[in-house]
Design a protein around this motif. Structure first.
Motif, mmCIF file in Angstrom:
data_model
loop_
_atom_site.group_PDB
_atom_site.id
_atom_site.type_symbol
_atom_site.label_atom_id
_atom_site.label_comp_id
_atom_site.label_asym_id
_atom_site.label_seq_id
_atom_site.Cartn_x
_atom_site.Cartn_y
_atom_site.Cartn_z
ATOM 1 N N TRP A 1 61.584 -155.553 160.159
ATOM 2 C CA TRP A 1 62.457 -154.440 160.669
ATOM 3 C C TRP A 1 63.348 -154.050 159.699
ATOM 4 N N PRO A 2 64.394 -154.964 159.409
ATOM 5 C CA PRO A 2 65.648 -154.509 158.564
ATOM 6 C C PRO A 2 65.192 -154.053 157.084
ATOM 7 N N LEU A 3 64.116 -154.653 156.464
ATOM 8 C CA LEU A 3 63.305 -153.992 155.215
ATOM 9 C C LEU A 3 63.023 -152.816 155.412
ATOM 10 N N LEU A 4 62.099 -152.248 156.618
ATOM 11 C CA LEU A 4 61.524 -151.158 156.533
ATOM 12 C C LEU A 4 62.906 -150.265 156.871
ATOM 13 N N ASN A 5 64.040 -150.426 157.585
ATOM 14 C CA ASN A 5 64.930 -149.640 157.725
ATOM 15 C C ASN A 5 65.458 -149.224 156.253
ATOM 16 N N PHE A 6 65.827 -150.332 155.404
ATOM 17 C CA PHE A 6 66.451 -150.256 154.195
ATOM 18 C C PHE A 6 65.488 -149.099 153.277
ATOM 19 N N LEU A 7 64.039 -149.605 153.190
ATOM 20 C CA LEU A 7 63.091 -148.740 152.393
ATOM 21 C C LEU A 7 63.297 -147.215 152.932
ATOM 22 N N SER A 8 63.615 -146.947 154.169
ATOM 23 C CA SER A 8 63.393 -145.542 154.621
ATOM 24 C C SER A 8 64.752 -144.855 154.316
ATOM 25 N N ASN A 9 65.707 -145.565 153.747
ATOM 26 C CA ASN A 9 67.013 -144.907 153.539
ATOM 27 C C ASN A 9 67.472 -144.772 152.254
ATOM 28 N N ASN A 10 66.493 -145.214 151.411
ATOM 29 C CA ASN A 10 66.787 -145.095 149.868
ATOM 30 C C ASN A 10 65.396 -144.866 149.323
ATOM 31 N N SER A 11 65.417 -144.779 147.818
ATOM 32 C CA SER A 11 64.397 -144.214 147.169
ATOM 33 C C SER A 11 63.913 -145.160 145.790
ATOM 34 N N MET A 12 64.468 -146.352 146.285
ATOM 35 C CA MET A 12 64.576 -147.444 145.098
ATOM 36 C C MET A 12 62.749 -147.621 144.979
ATOM 37 N N ALA A 13 62.300 -147.664 143.594
ATOM 38 C CA ALA A 13 60.816 -147.614 143.525
ATOM 39 C C ALA A 13 60.254 -149.075 143.760
ATOM 40 N N LEU A 14 59.046 -149.137 144.299
ATOM 41 C CA LEU A 14 58.544 -150.654 144.747
ATOM 42 C C LEU A 14 57.640 -150.771 143.484
ATOM 43 N N ALA A 15 57.779 -152.215 143.060
ATOM 44 C CA ALA A 15 56.743 -152.561 141.887
ATOM 45 C C ALA A 15 55.670 -153.524 142.401
ATOM 46 N N GLY A 16 55.846 -154.259 143.608
ATOM 47 C CA GLY A 16 54.747 -155.071 143.889
ATOM 48 C C GLY A 16 55.355 -155.727 145.112
ATOM 49 N N ALA A 17 54.337 -156.511 145.661
ATOM 50 C CA ALA A 17 54.795 -157.494 146.702
ATOM 51 C C ALA A 17 53.806 -158.510 146.806
ATOM 52 N N SER A 18 54.159 -159.596 147.322
ATOM 53 C CA SER A 18 53.618 -161.018 147.094
ATOM 54 C C SER A 18 53.657 -161.958 148.372
ATOM 55 N N ASP A 19 52.591 -162.916 148.623
ATOM 56 C CA ASP A 19 52.847 -163.840 149.437
ATOM 57 C C ASP A 19 53.744 -164.992 149.080
ATOM 58 N N GLY A 20 54.177 -165.816 149.639
ATOM 59 C CA GLY A 20 55.220 -166.782 149.388
ATOM 60 C C GLY A 20 54.806 -168.213 148.810
ATOM 61 N N VAL A 21 53.245 -168.070 148.247
ATOM 62 C CA VAL A 21 52.668 -169.148 147.564
ATOM 63 C C VAL A 21 51.993 -168.684 146.243
#
Length: 205
Positions: free
Chosen positions: A185-205
């Motif tokens: 939820w903190p991350l989703l709130n952060f993303l909904s309040n700014n326009s920083m471009a996303l380049a990717g996401a990954s698992d922890g391994v």
């Protein structure tokens, strides 16, 4: 957003329908530009301690290696004095067949970047402590360096606020440890309040 998503679930009879509705809701709420992974130039990776910066840097290097060959990319570990940090980047680089280097100060970094100026992509891995200062030092040496922020999917509001307040022109945001997160939820709130471009996401391994 959480309340809205829970309310959306009530209107659907099957898990497939519910997941589709949630995807549409999140896509609408978190619409933002996408950023491409590095393809040329010098790139810095920064973020809080434990975010998975070194692993994310290696993944970015692998992307370049697959496109242009291992000889076109190099990794630099900058001022990271954590126990085992240099060994980790050496191991990851060895697995990819990529050259890696270590710079303990800005002067050494400048020398390395000058020697590596024929490489298509140079990736600089930075420590999680004194992030703002380390980023400023790299930019003083390489002003056209693009900065990429890495945060775990379960990052706290304080961590994300610190990232946003770093006065850095972030080229992209990369999200790590998605598989380990149950409270985004903190991350989703952060993303909904700014326009920083996303380049990717990954698992922890």
């Amino acid at each position: 957003l959480r309340a809205l998503m829970l309310d959306t679930l009530k209107d659907h009879a099957t898990p497939a329908q519910a997941l589709q509705a949630l995807e549409e809701q999140l896509t609408h709420s978190l619409s933002r530009p996408a950023a491409a992974l590095p393809d040329k130039g010098v790139h810095l990776v920064a973020g809080p301690s434990g975010a998975g910066k070194t692993l994310m840097t290696a993944r970015m290097a692998r992307h370049v290696e697959q496109l242009h060959g291992a000889h076109q990319v190099a990794l630099i570990s900058y001022q990271d004095v954590r126990a085992g940090a240099w060994s980790q980047i050496q191991m990851l680089s060895s697995q990819l067949g990529i050259d890696c280097y270590r710079a303990g100060d800005a002067a050494t970094l400048a020398l390395l970047l000058n020697e590596l100026n024929t490489r298509r992509v140079v990736l600089i891995d930075t420590p999680g402590v004194q992030m703002k200062e380390r980023v400023a030092e790299v930019l003083s040496v390489q002003p056209d360096c693009q900065c990429h922020a890495v945060v775990p999917a379960d990052a706290s509001s304080a961590t994300l606020h610190k990232l946003a307040g770093a006065n850095t022109a972030w080229h992209s945001l990369l999200i790590s440890k998605v598989d380990e997160c149950s409270q985004p939820w903190p991350l989703l709130n952060f993303l909904s309040n700014n326009s920083m471009a996303l380049a990717g996401a990954s698992d922890g391994v």
